[in-house]
Design an enzyme around this catalytic site. Structure first.
Site, PDB file in Angstrom:
ATOM      1  CG  ASP A  80      -2.114  -0.856   1.137  1.00 21.75           C
ATOM      2  OD1 ASP A  80      -2.188  -1.640   0.170  1.00 21.75           O
ATOM      3  OD2 ASP A  80      -2.990  -0.768   2.023  1.00 21.75           O
TER       4      ASP A  80
ATOM      5  CG  HIS B 105     -25.012 -30.063 -13.246  1.00 20.32           C
ATOM      6  ND1 HIS B 105     -25.537 -28.801 -13.380  1.00 20.32           N
ATOM      7  CD2 HIS B 105     -26.038 -30.868 -12.884  1.00 20.32           C
ATOM      8  CE1 HIS B 105     -26.846 -28.851 -13.118  1.00 20.32           C
ATOM      9  NE2 HIS B 105     -27.171 -30.089 -12.811  1.00 20.32           N
TER      10      HIS B 105
END
Ligand code: NAI
Length: 462
Positions: free
Chosen positions: A309, A441
């Site tokens: 940062d 799925h």
């Protein structure tokens, strides 16, 4: 005094990852941290505690809204705020102790205290000066202030205070419709507070895909949050534990005010470099206070590097971690590298919002021809089974080559789904590569595959 190959300043995700990786690569490493616990903002007052509160309040919402629909009854769900805070503190403690363990395991010395750099090659902690061939600054960021708004961390709070409020607010005003404002705002909204978000721009989550931002706002509004967009907060005043927030609507300059018993200031963060002595050393800073570096994270002073940062780029823990790893590799003589084009961003609300790469807006601005493949979670059986059919996956691919350029998801587990697209993008994949990959799925991931199919001959379940 001790001699090290590397001293890292700051034990947040950038610093601790850099220290551990450098030690793994054979360097003698120390890491300076002034907090009582390791992990920086992320583990102590950021990502991790906020996720604990988001999780707890999501569960509360599930019990209130969805349990009855599934035939489950456990009595009227209640939130015990002090117990919820204790749970959050326990999660923090487990994580910060985990880093302490990793430091020991990897033989990284924790120098406890706040560091300053008297000269290149030297780091002062308390009264002791330690020597190191390389110094990496990973000192992170702090909440940005807003003129006219004085934070007391009780009535007017930053994200730090918002993670430890003494009591639950009835009315909360959030200044800033960015990531922190919406994550923390939705925590308190789920706990019963009336939450109003005041945002300067005419949209939420700037930088994200516009369509996602609009859908997100609609969903959050349905969950009870209110939004005042195009409004600049001018000041906030506290009288008898109540705050009054003054704002100006940008369209007509009209002035308004709104009352709250808690105000969250979430208008961005700024680099934290206080006390390091950078000015005296001649380390160059940008106008926004970021430490300037080259591609190898070298500052204007030889032997001093900076990551996370404190330098340019998105203020994200995982961006800092990647820079930490790349930095360690560079210092160990390897070819450290970060692909800034493939850094995902995630907002951990319900539903989650996740994005990577280009947006339609950035592609239009660059004049690039692209195609869009979209798939709604309404067509995903698994999402419908868990009441999360709202939202969609949007893939952006090059109009000619089909190469994936970006992805934007709002929906269940978006923060996890985004990573198959990140991997695909790292390998330079086309949308068709995703579309031709068998997806199990029933999973949420099928929505990603369907969006990839929609980039070609069309989705099946749309
Ligand atoms: P942000 O930059 O995401 O949003 C700040 C918002 O405040 C902007 O939309 C801006 O237009 C607005 N604003 C600025 N001045 C204003 C004013 N006077 N009146 C009204 N609105 C105003 O900053 P935020 O949310 O504080 O987050 C700080 C940093 O922390 C960000 O870089 C974010 O990416 C990071 N973060 C990331 C998280 C995640 O990845 N899930 C979670 C929390 C923080």
């Amino acid at each position: 005094m001790a001699n090290f190959d590397l001293i890292v300043i700051g034990a947040g995700p950038g610093g601790y990852v850099c220290a551990i990786r450098a030690a793994q690569l054979g360097l003698k490493v120390a890491c300076v941290e002034g907090r009582d616990t390791l992990g920086g903002t992320c583990l102590n007052v950021g990502c991790i505690p906020s996720k604990a509160l988001l999780h707890a309040t999501h569960q509360l919402h599930e019990a209130q809204e969805n349990f009855p629909k599934m035939g489950l009854s456990v009595g009227k769900p209640k939130a015990d705020w002090s117990k919820m805070l204790a749970y959050k503190d326990d999660v923090i403690a487990q994580n910060t102790k985990g880093i302490e363990f990793l430091f020991k395991k990897n033989k990284v010395t924790w120098l406890k205290g706040w560091a300053s750099i008297p000269a290149a090659g030297q780091v002062k902690v308390g009264d002791e000066v330690h020597e190191a061939k390389h110094i990496v600054i990973a000192s992170g960021s702090e909440p940005a202030s807003l003129p006219g708004v004085t934070v007391d961390e009780k009535v007017i709070v930053t994200s730090t205070g918002a993670l430890a409020l003494e009591k639950l607010p009835k009315k909360m005003v959030v200044i800033g419709g960015g990531v922190i404002g919406l994550e923390m705002g939705s925590v308190y909204a789920r706990l019963g507070a009336e939450v109003t978000v005041i945002e300067y721009l005419d949209r939420l989550i700037p930088g994200n895909d516009n369509e996602i931002a609009k859908t997100f706002q609609r969903i959050l509004k349905k969950q009870g949050m209110e939004f005042i967009l195009g409004a600049a907060v001018q000041s906030a005043e506290v009288k008898k534990n109540k705050a009054s927030v003054m704002y100006k609507l940008r369209k007509d300059d009209s002035e308004h005010s709104i009352e709250a018993d808690c105000v969250l200031l979430a208008t961005g963060r700024k680099p934290y470099t206080d006390g390091l002595g950078l000015e005296a050393l001649g380390v160059a800073l940008s106008k926004r206070g970021q430490i300037e570096t080259d591609k190898s994270y070298t500052t204007s002073v030889k032997g001093i590097y900076a990551i996370g940062d404190a330098i340019d780029g998105p203020m994200l823990a995982h961006k800092a971690e990647d820079e930490g790893m790349a930095m360690a590799e560079i210092l160990a003589g390897q070819a450290g590298h970060v692909n800034y084009g493939v850094i995902p961003g995630v907002i951990y609300t319900t539903p989650e919002v996740a994005s990577v790469g280009e947006t339609e807006e950035t592609l239009k601005e660059a004049g690039r021809a692209y195609k869009v493949g979209k798939f709604s979670f309404m067509g995903n059986g698994r999402a419908k089974a868990v009441f999360q059919g709202e939202g969609f996956v949007k893939l952006l691919a090059d109009a000619e080559t089909d190469r994936l350029l970006g992805a934007h998801i709002i929906g269940p587990m978006a923060g996890d789904l985004i990573h198959e697209i990140c991997v695909a993008m790292e390998f330079g994949a086309a949308a068709e590569d995703l579309a031709r990959t068998c997806h199990a799925h029933p999973t949420f991931s099928e929505a990603v595959r369907e969006a990839a199919l929609a980039c070609g001959d069309g989705a099946i379940h749309a």
